[in-house]
Design an enzyme around this catalytic site. Structure first.
Site, PDB file in Angstrom:
ATOM      1  CD  GLU A   1       1.313   0.638   7.043  1.00  0.00           C
ATOM      2  OE1 GLU A   1       0.513   0.031   6.307  1.00  0.00           O
ATOM      3  OE2 GLU A   1       2.097   1.504   6.634  1.00  0.00           O
TER       4      GLU A   1
ATOM      5  CG  ASP B   1      -5.968  -2.838   5.634  1.00  0.00           C
ATOM      6  OD1 ASP B   1      -5.512  -3.367   6.671  1.00  0.00           O
ATOM      7  OD2 ASP B   1      -5.653  -3.229   4.486  1.00  0.00           O
TER       8      ASP B   1
ATOM      9  CB  SER C   1       7.347 -14.827 -12.839  1.00  0.00           C
ATOM     10  OG  SER C   1       8.057 -13.734 -12.280  1.00  0.00           O
TER      11      SER C   1
ATOM     12  CG  ASP D   1      -1.423  -4.045   0.502  1.00  0.00           C
ATOM     13  OD1 ASP D   1      -1.354  -2.958   1.102  1.00  0.00           O
ATOM     14  OD2 ASP D   1      -0.944  -5.102   0.941  1.00  0.00           O
TER      15      ASP D   1
ATOM     16  CE1 TYR E   1      -1.428  -7.402   7.703  1.00  0.00           C
ATOM     17  CE2 TYR E   1      -3.010  -9.201   7.619  1.00  0.00           C
ATOM     18  CZ  TYR E   1      -2.678  -7.886   7.385  1.00  0.00           C
ATOM     19  OH  TYR E   1      -3.611  -7.048   6.836  1.00  0.00           O
TER      20      TYR E   1
HETATM   21  C1  GLA Z   1      -0.272  -5.552   4.511  1.00  0.00           C
HETATM   22  C2  GLA Z   1      -1.712  -5.942   4.197  1.00  0.00           C
HETATM   23  C3  GLA Z   1      -2.628  -4.718   4.181  1.00  0.00           C
HETATM   24  C4  GLA Z   1      -2.452  -3.885   5.453  1.00  0.00           C
HETATM   25  C5  GLA Z   1      -0.982  -3.631   5.749  1.00  0.00           C
HETATM   26  C6  GLA Z   1      -0.762  -2.964   7.083  1.00  0.00           C
HETATM   27  O1  GLA Z   1       0.265  -4.772   3.492  1.00  0.00           O
HETATM   28  O2  GLA Z   1      -1.780  -6.595   2.952  1.00  0.00           O
HETATM   29  O3  GLA Z   1      -3.968  -5.121   4.016  1.00  0.00           O
HETATM   30  O4  GLA Z   1      -3.089  -4.493   6.539  1.00  0.00           O
HETATM   31  O5  GLA Z   1      -0.217  -4.842   5.729  1.00  0.00           O
HETATM   32  O6  GLA Z   1      -1.296  -1.695   7.080  1.00  0.00           O
END
Ligand code: GLA
Length: 390
Positions: free
Chosen positions: A36, A39, A70, A177, A227
């Site tokens: 986690e 990436d 949607s 993802d 984030y």
């Molecule tokens: C989100 C982001 C991913 C990754 C995760 C943490 O899902 O979209 O790219 O960084 O968080 O692992």
């Protein structure tokens, strides 16, 4: 045919009118088992696609209009746009993901000469951290590639989805993802090196255990900015380390190497952020080895250690995720449990012995409600395939 798709086809005709060739598609959601926040640090991830996801129905138009609906956002009605106005608009809400992907195709030289009518419905809970947005992006890639006959494989689709999210929607996400969804394979997790995009499929044979997802149902705010802040902290730490040695990404370092150079990181908070990125990558490598050796106990312990690192070093858990995960650790038949996805709310993932699943959900659910004040949801999930035309 599955009911959800039957209903969507009816809704499509109601909202968009009859006629034309209508095609149907599906793209999954994903859950990350371990790896986690690695990436965007050139590390490894180990996610899998789910059998739940997003269904889409689409048809080519004769003009340049784009029309989106949607069923998950029925109150927004049909959102209209045009191939000549592919810009982010707040009021277009969820449809920005679809517009963003169409824009990404164009930016990569695949220009649409006609618009589309598009309706979708998802059975992944929105904003749960199971990648409903990446699922929609990869669904859109499949829709556009199939309808307009562009040659787009799974790797390119994941790049287009990430490109749309980074440059159109403005979330600086990594590629996990989109890759997990575009490259999903039933019964397998995707072991991906995000530095090179080399990947392997690892069979997930849980021998009597199930994957149980717990949804905190926490309403997330500001998660995108937090984030992006974690990302910048890792980048700052890397820049400090680069004054000592020529590394390209934190994922290149072992923990021993990191310990030797961590003193160069100026901000003590960034030391912890970078330590997570390094240790989580190492744990992911060990976890995949453990799984190859059918050592599920070690795999589970590494999941637990991943959560501790995300809680203490990366600080992306919070009381809701900690309650779900720490309560999970105390239950009978639990091999491992951790938060999954970006964090700050969203979901946990636990590996639970089949005959203990009901008690697990009851007990963890009860403690969660007592402590947090509202209920969590639980899903026992299956690992599914990537996107497809139905
Ligand atoms: C989100 C982001 C991913 C990754 C995760 C943490 O899902 O979209 O790219 O960084 O968080 O692992």
């Amino acid at each position: 045919m599955i009911q959800i798709l039957e209903d969507l086809k009816k809704t499509f005709t109601e909202k968009m009118g009859p006629g034309g060739e209508i095609l149907c598609f599906f793209a999954p959601g994903r859950v990350n088992l371990i790896g986690e926040h690695t990436d965007y640090n050139g590390g490894h991830v180990f996610p899998c696609a789910l059998t739940v996801g997003t269904y889409g129905v689409a048809r080519k138009r004769t003009d340049s209009k784009l029309r989106f609906y949607s069923a998950n956002f029925d109150e927004l009605g049909v959102i209209e746009s045009d191939l000549h106005e592919l810009t982010y608009k707040k009021e277009d809400d969820w449809a920005n993901y679809v517009k963003g992907v169409i824009w990404a195709f164009k930016e990569h030289g695949m220009v649409l000469d006609q618009g589309i009518d598009f309706a979708c419905v998802g059975n992944i809970p929105n904003k749960s951290g199971l990648s409903s947005s990446a699922s929609l992006e990869i669904l859109t890639c499949k829709v556009i590639a199939d309808i307009f006959k562009f040659d787009v494989d799974g790797v390119l689709a994941s790049k287009l989805g990430q490109y749309a999210e980074n440059h159109f929607v403005g979330v600086n996400c990594g590629i996990m993802d989109q890759f997990a969804i575009a490259m999903g394979k039933a019964g397998h997790a995707v072991f991906l090196d995000t530095a090179t995009l080399e990947y392997e499929y690892a069979p997930i044979d849980l021998a009597g255990y199930r994957i149980v997802i717990g949804n905190t149902n926490k309403v997330r705010r500001l998660e995108d900015s937090k984030y992006n802040e974690r990302r910048s902290q890792c980048e700052a730490a890397l820049a400090d380390i680069q004054t000592l040695m020529p590394v390209k990404a934190l994922g290149e370092l072992t923990l021993d190497e990191f310990d030797l150079v961590a003193y160069a990181i100026k901000d003590p908070v960034n030391v912890r952020r970078a330590r997570h990125a390094v240790s989580e990558n190492q744990r992911t490598l060990r976890a995949v080895k453990a799984l190859q050796n059918k050592d599920l106990t070690t795999f589970g312990r590494l999941m637990n250690a991943s959560h501790v690192s995300l809680r203490d070093d990366y600080e992306v858990t919070g009381i809701e995720l900690d309650t779900l995960v720490e309560t999970a650790w105390q239950q009978e038949g639990v091999l491992g449990a951790r938060m999954t996805g970006a964090g700050f709310g969203g979901c946990s993932v636990s590996i639970v012995r089949e005959d203990c699943v009901d008690a697990f959900i009851e007990n963890v659910g009860r403690v969660y409600k007592e402590r947090i004040g509202y209920a969590a949801d639980f899903y026992v999930v299956e690992i599914g395939d990537g996107p497809k035309q139905l």
